[in-house]
Scaffold this motif. Structure first.
Motif, mmCIF file in Angstrom:
data_model
loop_
_atom_site.group_PDB
_atom_site.id
_atom_site.type_symbol
_atom_site.label_atom_id
_atom_site.label_comp_id
_atom_site.label_asym_id
_atom_site.label_seq_id
_atom_site.Cartn_x
_atom_site.Cartn_y
_atom_site.Cartn_z
ATOM 1 N N ASP A 61 0.769 -1.307 0.007
ATOM 2 C CA ASP A 61 -0.037 -0.010 0.050
ATOM 3 C C ASP A 61 0.913 1.367 0.238
ATOM 4 O OD1 ASP A 61 -2.391 -1.634 0.514
ATOM 5 O OD2 ASP A 61 -1.561 -1.977 2.429
ATOM 6 N N CYS A 62 0.884 2.305 -0.829
ATOM 7 C CA CYS A 62 1.553 3.497 -0.923
ATOM 8 C C CYS A 62 0.551 4.262 0.086
ATOM 9 C CB CYS A 62 1.472 3.864 -2.361
ATOM 10 S SG CYS A 62 2.552 3.042 -3.475
ATOM 11 N N ILE A 74 8.977 11.844 -0.905
ATOM 12 C CA ILE A 74 9.213 10.925 -0.183
ATOM 13 C C ILE A 74 8.193 9.919 0.289
ATOM 14 C CG2 ILE A 74 10.494 10.043 2.131
ATOM 15 C CD1 ILE A 74 11.942 12.432 2.276
ATOM 16 N N MET A 75 8.219 8.639 0.042
ATOM 17 C CA MET A 75 6.714 8.096 0.194
ATOM 18 C C MET A 75 7.064 6.687 0.832
ATOM 19 S SD MET A 75 4.648 5.493 -2.512
ATOM 20 C CE MET A 75 5.532 4.171 -1.893
ATOM 21 N N LEU A 76 5.981 6.323 1.867
ATOM 22 C CA LEU A 76 6.118 5.296 2.808
ATOM 23 C C LEU A 76 4.957 4.220 2.327
ATOM 24 C CD1 LEU A 76 6.884 4.161 5.585
ATOM 25 C CD2 LEU A 76 4.880 5.487 6.606
ATOM 26 N N TRP A 337 -4.228 3.328 -1.351
ATOM 27 C CA TRP A 337 -4.340 1.802 -0.324
ATOM 28 C C TRP A 337 -5.079 0.783 -1.072
ATOM 29 C CZ3 TRP A 337 -8.919 0.313 1.741
ATOM 30 C CH2 TRP A 337 -8.919 -0.948 3.027
ATOM 31 N N MET A 338 -4.757 -0.533 -0.853
ATOM 32 C CA MET A 338 -5.409 -1.723 -1.405
ATOM 33 C C MET A 338 -5.973 -1.351 -2.985
ATOM 34 S SD MET A 338 -8.610 -3.643 0.331
ATOM 35 C CE MET A 338 -9.922 -2.908 -0.253
ATOM 36 N N ALA A 339 -4.875 -1.342 -3.768
ATOM 37 C CA ALA A 339 -4.836 -0.835 -4.926
ATOM 38 C C ALA A 339 -3.984 -1.659 -6.152
ATOM 39 C CB ALA A 339 -4.698 0.675 -5.348
ATOM 40 N N ASP A 340 -4.003 -2.769 -5.668
ATOM 41 C CA ASP A 340 -3.055 -4.044 -6.425
ATOM 42 C C ASP A 340 -1.672 -3.330 -6.561
ATOM 43 O OD1 ASP A 340 -5.473 -5.414 -6.608
ATOM 44 O OD2 ASP A 340 -5.993 -4.218 -8.380
ATOM 45 N N GLY A 341 -0.897 -3.031 -5.724
ATOM 46 C CA GLY A 341 0.334 -2.633 -5.608
ATOM 47 C C GLY A 341 0.668 -1.219 -6.350
ATOM 48 N N THR A 342 -0.318 -0.241 -6.683
ATOM 49 C CA THR A 342 -0.266 0.712 -7.606
ATOM 50 C C THR A 342 0.703 1.617 -6.835
ATOM 51 O OG1 THR A 342 -2.363 0.380 -8.352
ATOM 52 C CG2 THR A 342 -1.422 2.589 -8.623
#
Length: 350
Positions: A61-62, A74-76, A337-342
Motif C-alpha cells: 500500500d502506498c 518521500i513515500m512510505l 491503499w488496497m490498489a493492487d500494488g499501484t
C-alpha cells in the motif's frame, strides 16, 4: 502494421537499448489523456509516473508522501523490502530504505531549526518513530499502556502524527481507541483527548489523520479526520473541540495543507445505499473557508446552504486514495491503499 507486430518491434527496441526498462515502455505507451477536477483545479492524469520494477522495489500500500526542502518526494509503504521510496518530480527513483515497518502508515515531515525529520507511525508494531531522512531512528513512542494511559486490553493502532508550533507531537490513534495523544518534542506524555463515540462531537469514529492548520497564523489549530462520520474536526492545541466540517459521502484520509488550500485523498465514497463502497476513491480540495471547490475523480461539489450535496466517485481513476502530496507547481501525487500494488499517480495541474 498489426498491433502484435508493433508490440513485438517495440519490445525488440527495448532489448537493444532504445528503452531503459519495460516500465519506460509502459510510460511511452500510456495515453495519460484523462482530465479530472472542477473549476480552477483541473488535472491531467499520469498513471505511469511513479512506476518502478516491482521485483526490486515492490509496494503493498502506498500510504503517504511528503516533499522535503530539496524537492524530493518521500513515500512510505508497508512493504518491508523498501518502506521508503524517494522520487524526484520526474518520477525517477533516487533512493530507498527501510525494512522494519510492517504497518508503516503515517508519514510526517518536520523542519526543526533548518533540519528535516520524518515521523513514521506503524499500526502493526504500535509505535511511532522519529527518524532522519535516511532512516536513523532518534525517538520511539511506544504503546501508552507503558505509561499508564491505556489499560493492557485497550487497542492502540496509531495512524498519523502532526507537530505543533512548539514541537509537541500529536498522535492519532485511528485504528485503536480513538484518542489524540499529545507529547513533548522529547516524547514525554502531556494529555490525551477524544475517545470512541458515534454520538459525541468531541470524540471520534476512526480519527484517521491529523494536521496542523496554520492558515490563521494567530490561531493555529488541529484538523482531525473522522472518516466514518465523513468529517474533518477542528480542535485547539490543548484538545478543546471547536467544530466539524461535514462532507457527505466522503470517507477521507488525512488533511494536507498547501497555502490556503486543504487537500485529502478520499479512500471510499458512498456509491451504494449511502454506505462506503470499495474501489470508489477520489481526491477532494477545500478552500480557506473549508468549502469544497474540486473533486478530481469525483462528482462536482454542489452547495445548497452551508453543506454540500453528497459527493461520490465519478470516474474510476482511483480505487482507494490514501494521501495527496502537493509540489511547488501545484501538481498532486496520489498514494493509494488496497490498489493492487499501484505506485503513486501524478495529477498535473492544468
Amino acid at each position: 502494421m498489426s498491433r502484435r507486430t508493433f508490440l513485438k518491434d517495440t519490445l525488440a527496441l527495448g532489448v537493444t537499448g532504445a528503452f531503459s526498462s519495460p516500465f519506460a515502455i509502459l510510460r511511452s505507451l500510456s495515453p495519460d489523456t484523462d482530465i479530472i477536477g472542477h473549476g480552477d483545479f483541473k488535472y491531467r492524469v499520469h498513471r505511469s509516473w511513479g512506476q518502478l520494477d516491482a521485483g526490486r522495489y515492490p509496494v503493498k500500500d502506498c500510504h503517504e508522501m511528503v516533499m522535503d526542502k530539496r524537492k524530493r518526494l518521500i513515500m512510505l509503504t508497508n512493504e518491508t523490502k523498501n518502506n521508503i521510496l524517494i522520487y524526484d518530480r520526474s518520477g525517477k527513483l533516487l533512493d530507498s530504505w527501510g525494512n522494519r515497518f510492517p504497518g508503516g502508515h503515517g508519514l510526517t515531515l518536520h523542519n526543526e531549526g533548518g533540519e528535516e525529520f520524518l515521523y513514521i507511525t506503524d499500526y502493526d508494531l504500535k509505535e511511532i518513530y522519529k527518524t532522519t531522512l535516511d532512516g536513523r531512528v532518534l525517538l520511539t513512542i511506544k504503546h501508552p499502556k507503558f505509561i499508564g494511559e491505556y489499560n493492557d486490553c485497550d487497542r492502540f493502532g496509531p495512524t498519523e502524527t502532526c507537530i505543533g508550533p512548539n514541537g509537541d507531537i500529536y498522535v492519532a490513534d485511528g485504528y485503536g481507541s480513538q484518542y489524540i495523544l499529545q507529547y513533548t518534542a522529547k516524547g514525554e506524555f502531556i494529555r490525551k483527548f477524544g475517545g470512541d463515540s458515534f454520538i459525541k462531537d468531541d470524540k471520534f469514529k476512526q480519527v484517521h489523520g491529523i494536521a496542523l492548520d496554520t492558515r490563521d497564523p494567530a490561531r493555529p489549530l488541529l484538523m482531525c479526520t473522522e472518516r466514518i462520520k465523513n468529517c474533518f474536526k477542528r480542535f485547539t492545541l490543548d484538545g478543546q473541540y471547536i467544530d466539524s466540517i461535514y462532507l457527505p459521502g466522503v470517507y477521507m484520509s488525512r488533511p494536507v495543507f498547501d497555502g490556503d488550500m486543504l487537500y485529502s485523498g478520499v479512500c471510499y465514497s458512498a456509491l451504494k445505499h449511502h454506505m462506503l463502497t470499495l474501489n470508489s476513491g477520489f481526491v477532494t480540495i477545500l478552500n480557506k473557508d473549508n468549502k469544497v471547490v474540486s473533486n478530481p475523480g469525483g462528482t462536482a461539489p454542489i452547495y445548497k446552504g452551508e453543506e454540500p450535496e453528497p459527493m461520490v466517485q465519478d470516474k474510476p481513476i482511483f480505487k482507494h486514495c490514501h494521501d495527496v502530496c502537493v509540489d511547488d507547481d501545484k501538481n498532486l501525487y496520489v498514494c493509494q491503499w488496497m490498489a493492487d500494488g499501484t505506485y503513486p499517480v501524478k495529477l498535473e495541474r492544468i
